[in-house]
Design a protein around this motif. Structure first.
Motif, PDB file in Angstrom:
ATOM      1  N   LEU B  82       0.828  -1.203   0.000  1.00  0.00           N
ATOM      2  CA  LEU B  82       0.000   0.000   0.000  1.00  0.00           C
ATOM      3  C   LEU B  82       0.863   1.254   0.000  1.00  0.00           C
ATOM      4  CD1 LEU B  82      -2.901  -1.052   2.332  1.00  0.00           C
ATOM      5  CD2 LEU B  82      -2.962  -0.602  -0.096  1.00  0.00           C
ATOM      6  N   PHE B  83       1.952   1.234   0.795  1.00  0.00           N
ATOM      7  CA  PHE B  83       2.862   2.378   0.796  1.00  0.00           C
ATOM      8  C   PHE B  83       3.350   2.679  -0.614  1.00  0.00           C
ATOM      9  CE2 PHE B  83       4.062   1.988   5.446  1.00  0.00           C
ATOM     10  CZ  PHE B  83       3.504   3.207   5.755  1.00  0.00           C
ATOM     11  N   ILE B  84       3.767   1.601  -1.298  1.00  0.00           N
ATOM     12  CA  ILE B  84       4.328   1.804  -2.634  1.00  0.00           C
ATOM     13  C   ILE B  84       3.251   2.327  -3.575  1.00  0.00           C
ATOM     14  CG2 ILE B  84       5.243   0.567  -4.625  1.00  0.00           C
ATOM     15  CD1 ILE B  84       6.848  -1.080  -2.599  1.00  0.00           C
ATOM     16  N   LEU B  85       2.024   1.792  -3.417  1.00  0.00           N
ATOM     17  CA  LEU B  85       0.931   2.294  -4.253  1.00  0.00           C
ATOM     18  C   LEU B  85       0.734   3.779  -4.022  1.00  0.00           C
ATOM     19  CD1 LEU B  85      -1.782  -0.465  -4.119  1.00  0.00           C
ATOM     20  CD2 LEU B  85      -0.435   0.271  -6.057  1.00  0.00           C
ATOM     21  N   MET B  86       0.794   4.167  -2.721  1.00  0.00           N
ATOM     22  CA  MET B  86       0.620   5.583  -2.406  1.00  0.00           C
ATOM     23  C   MET B  86       1.750   6.407  -3.013  1.00  0.00           C
ATOM     24  SD  MET B  86      -2.088   5.625  -0.643  1.00  0.00           S
ATOM     25  CE  MET B  86      -3.126   4.459   0.201  1.00  0.00           C
ATOM     26  N   LEU B  87       2.977   5.884  -2.924  1.00  0.00           N
ATOM     27  CA  LEU B  87       4.118   6.636  -3.440  1.00  0.00           C
ATOM     28  C   LEU B  87       4.035   6.773  -4.949  1.00  0.00           C
ATOM     29  CD1 LEU B  87       7.072   5.278  -1.321  1.00  0.00           C
ATOM     30  CD2 LEU B  87       6.033   7.520  -1.232  1.00  0.00           C
TER      31      LEU B  87
END
Lengths: 510, 265
Positions: B82-87
């Motif tokens: 999810l972090f990477i998706l947000m980034l």
């Protein structure tokens, strides 16, 4: 519950420990040594550890033992393949360490984190930085490769498969030129590789469901005592085979090969093409000759079919290529088929033939890709076939050496390829698969056609006006090419000593 | 029904109920994960699948695996996803154009037939052969405790594989550094240097802060350029991100001379 303290025979796994230890050391070098000194440190550590590991392998000569609680099997085939891998890795590391060829300084990117074509990339290129993480990655891959053919159970085999694959996925994406192509190759390799690993894992689980154990000797016993449900076993074997055939790029699991071979930096392609094939075939040999030998009537037809399709389609596709690296990629697919004909023989001759073929093929491959790095124009390597026309006029020595490697690929007498092909075809014939031999010989003939076409192109065609230049090979590339060429010649002219070594080594322990 | 569930490896009626409630939901979630358009929805469905799998593991007397499934996969790996998706940007959508004609149909057919083959063969071997009584050797494996049993195996028989995995983790960390970490080729400019640059002659940046946008707060004020004293819009007042997205509103209706023209219409 009483805990059994594991017994680890450190001496017997020493080659693997040396290589993995040196890889960790390389990571520390990246962290603590100033950038200007890193290259020297990394090259010394890599080459030194590989040589040390080779010495350790030679000292283990004659060992036949199941070590580390059954996880690692140190026997003749293991040691022969580990020795081969280490020698090939010397060639590979020499090519990777080469800094005298590309005008930018190296075949590797200045800074992998920068986007291709971005301002940051231009700054990184201008600053003259070259990343050196590729050395520890190479050593990690090599450590996995050393373990892969030695694995005594499916869990270790899977871990080794991942340890060898993961660094290769990364290294494929580090090219200095044509970076988008390189990154695409890395992503394709990673996705397909992860997918095939999943097949391997699921197959292992099904085999465990059948045999109640993952150790190859345990599976062997379970099969011989006909322990459980055959259908589960057969499905497990099929799925595990998919995972392994992917690594050796046999048809129909070959789709990644041309793109990855073409996109990856050529030194990495050389290392990957030679060493992965040796390691993965080592694992295939152990799995099918030790674990599943009782099941041979079931898997032999399947592998024979794969071998035939791989040989035929490999050479036909290679025939239509116009790019040198892609042509070599398809030829490596065809060679996977040739080695498989040795594997399906399931006798001692088959094992010996396959081992010899792997050694011969590995060195020829290192040499051939090393030559590809030498033919360059202003945009980097000139890999289009038409650019190679008349190469012998510009550089007769390089063209003749390349011709030697191509003749070895084609299996012409007095090269290692002839002895190797003869060995696997003889083994296949002696085990009664004459259809396989006929297909093999016919495909070799077609293969010879496109190899010799390149030779004709180099020697008898007119050179192009604005054709590429052949760089005079700097010392490291020269060393790698010399190693490859001399092994190719020696194995072709005087193969007897190596054949004797293989004869004494070709016995699996379990 | 009960015998079927038993032979598939379940050991009691409550577990059978659990299985028949959760299993269809997992399958639905798995199909949905592939079909939904937004990556975040896909990730949430994946998290749902992982938690449900953890419940299965715990129900099947593998508490350690269940907890690890939640802690490691759902807790760590999914959150990283999810972090990477947000980034990367929640909005970024992949191009779904097929480069090879008919590939999707062929892949779907091949995948479905492989799935059918596996399910058929597994079902035949498990149900047809009549492996009764569910799990074999579970009590023996869990005799000294589930975690203890796993630890014993992990640190004795499989200690080599366990140790070699560390090479994999180091490779992963190194790879993440190589692909993700950017070093500065030139040292970062200090506040003082930046300030001096601004006041230097020929500098494109003003010495004072940039004008703030949206003097007329009639819209989402940040997307309207400020007006300079002469009535013309100040281009530097709108964030360049908004400009790049093409979201800047025209200032024409607010400019003095234009306004009078507007009234004439």
């Amino acid at each position: 519950m009483n805990f059994h303290v594991p017994v680890i025979q450190y001496a017997e796994v020493l080659p693997i420990l040396i290589v993995l230890g040196a890889a960790v050391l390389g990571v520390l070098v990246e962290a603590f040594i100033p950038r200007s000194l890193r290259y020297v440190f990394q090259v010394v550590i890599s080459l030194g550890s590989i040589l040390l590991a080779f010495v350790a392998v030679v000292r283990l000569h004659g060992t036949s033992h199941v070590a580390v609680e059954g996880s690692v099997v140190v026997d003749g085939p293991t040691l022969f393949l580990q020795g081969t891998l280490l020698l090939l890795a010397i060639g590979g590391v020499l090519l990777i360490a080469e800094r005298g060829l590309d005008t930018g300084g190296s075949a590797f990117t200045a800074h992998a984190a920068t986007l291709p074509g971005s301002e940051a990339e231009r700054t990184a290129l201008a600053s003259g930085i070259i990343q050196t993480e590729v050395f520890p990655l190479t050593l990690f891959a090599l450590g996995g490769m050393l373990l892969f053919p030695a694995a005594g159970d499916l869990v270790t085999m899977f871990v080794a498969l991942e340890v060898l694959s993961l660094p290769l996925y990364l290294m494929s994406g580090l090219a200095r030129r044509r970076r988008l192509l390189s990154q695409e190759a890395a992503l394709k390799y990673f996705l397909l590789g992860a997918f095939s690993s999943a097949f391997f894992l699921y197959g292992s689980a099904l085999i465990y469901g059948y045999a109640g154990t993952v150790s190859l000797s345990g599976i062997r016993e379970a099969i011989s005592s006909n322990a459980g449900n055959d259908l589960v076993l057969l499905m497990g074997v099929a799925l595990v085979t998919v995972g392994l055939l992917f690594k050796v790029s046999a048809v129909p699991f070959h789709a990644w090969t041309p793109d990855v071979y073409q996109g990856a930096p050529t030194p990495v392609t050389a290392f990957m093409a030679a060493c992965t094939k040796v390691a993965a075939f080592g694992a295939i040999l152990r799995l099918f000759y030790v674990g599943l030998s009782g099941l041979r009537w079931d898997w032999r037809p399947m592998l024979s079919g794969v071998a035939i399709v791989t040989m035929v389609l490999g050479v036909i596709w290679a025939l239509t290529q116009t790019d040198m690296k892609r042509m070599l990629a398809y030829s490596s697919i065809a060679h996977a088929g040739f080695i498989l004909t040795g594997v399906v023989a399931v006798n001692k001759a088959g094992l010996e033939g396959s081992l010899f073929y792997l050694a011969a093929y590995g060195f020829t491959t290192i040499g051939a890709f090393a030559i590809v790095t030498l033919v360059r124009d202003s945009t980097g390597e000139a890999t289009h076939l038409s650019q190679w026309s008349g190469l012998a006029r510009r550089s007769p020595l390089v063209a003749s050496t390349f011709a030697l490697f191509l003749l070895a690929y084609a299996g012409i007498p007095l090269t290692s390829g002839f002895v190797a092909k003869f060995a696997v075809f003889a083994a296949a014939y002696s085990s009664g698969s004459s259809a396989l031999v006929i297909v093999g010989v016919l495909s070799s003939a077609i293969a010879a056609f496109f190899y010799i076409r390149v030779i004709v192109l180099m020697f008898f065609a007119e050179p192009k006006e604005d054709g590429p230049t052949v760089v005079v090979p700097p010392i490291m590339t020269t060393a790698a090419i010399t190693l490859a060429a001399s092994v190719t010649l020696v194995l072709g002219v005087m193969p007897s000593s190596v054949l004797d070594l293989i004869k004494s080594a070709a016995r699996f322990t379990f | 029904m009960n015998t079927l569930a038993l032979s598939a490896g379940l050991t009691g009626a409550p577990e059978a109920v659990l299985f028949w409630i959760l299993a269809p939901l997992i399958v639905l979630a798995a199909i949905g994960m592939i079909l939904v358009k937004k990556a975040v929805h896909s990730a949430l469905l994946l998290a749902y699948i992982m938690i449900s799998l953890a419940i299965f593991y715990i129900a099947q007397d593998a508490p350690f695996l269940g907890v690890v499934q939640i802690v490691v996969y759902t807790g760590a790996v999914m959150m990283l996803f999810l972090f990477i998706l947000m980034l990367v940007g929640v909005d970024s959508a992949d191009s779904l154009v097929e480069t090879i004609r008919g590939q999707r149909v062929v892949a779907l057919l091949a995948g479905l037939s492989l799935g059918a083959l596996l399910i058929g063969a597994l079902g035949r071997s498990l149900l047809g052969a009549g492996i009764a009584g569910g799990a074999v050797g579970l009590d023996q494996a869990n005799s000294g405790g589930n975690v203890q049993g796993l630890a014993t195996l992990l640190f004795s028989r499989y200690v080599w594989a366990f140790e070699v995995v560390s090479a994999l983790l180091i490779t992963a960390a190194l790879g993440a550094m190589v692909l993700g970490h950017r070093e500065r080729p030139v040292p970062r400019r200090t506040q003082r240097q930046l300030s001096e640059d601004r006041f230097r002659e020929g500098s494109e940046l003003p010495g004072a802060p940039l004008p703030s946008p949206g003097v007329f707060s009639r819209h989402n004020a940040v997307d309207i350029p400020a007006l300079l004293p002469d009535g013309s819009p100040a281009p530097t007042s709108v964030s360049r991100v908004i400009k790049a997205r093409g979201d800047v509103l025209p200032t024409a209706p607010f400019e003095l001379n234009k306004e009078s023209q507007g009234e004439q219409k």
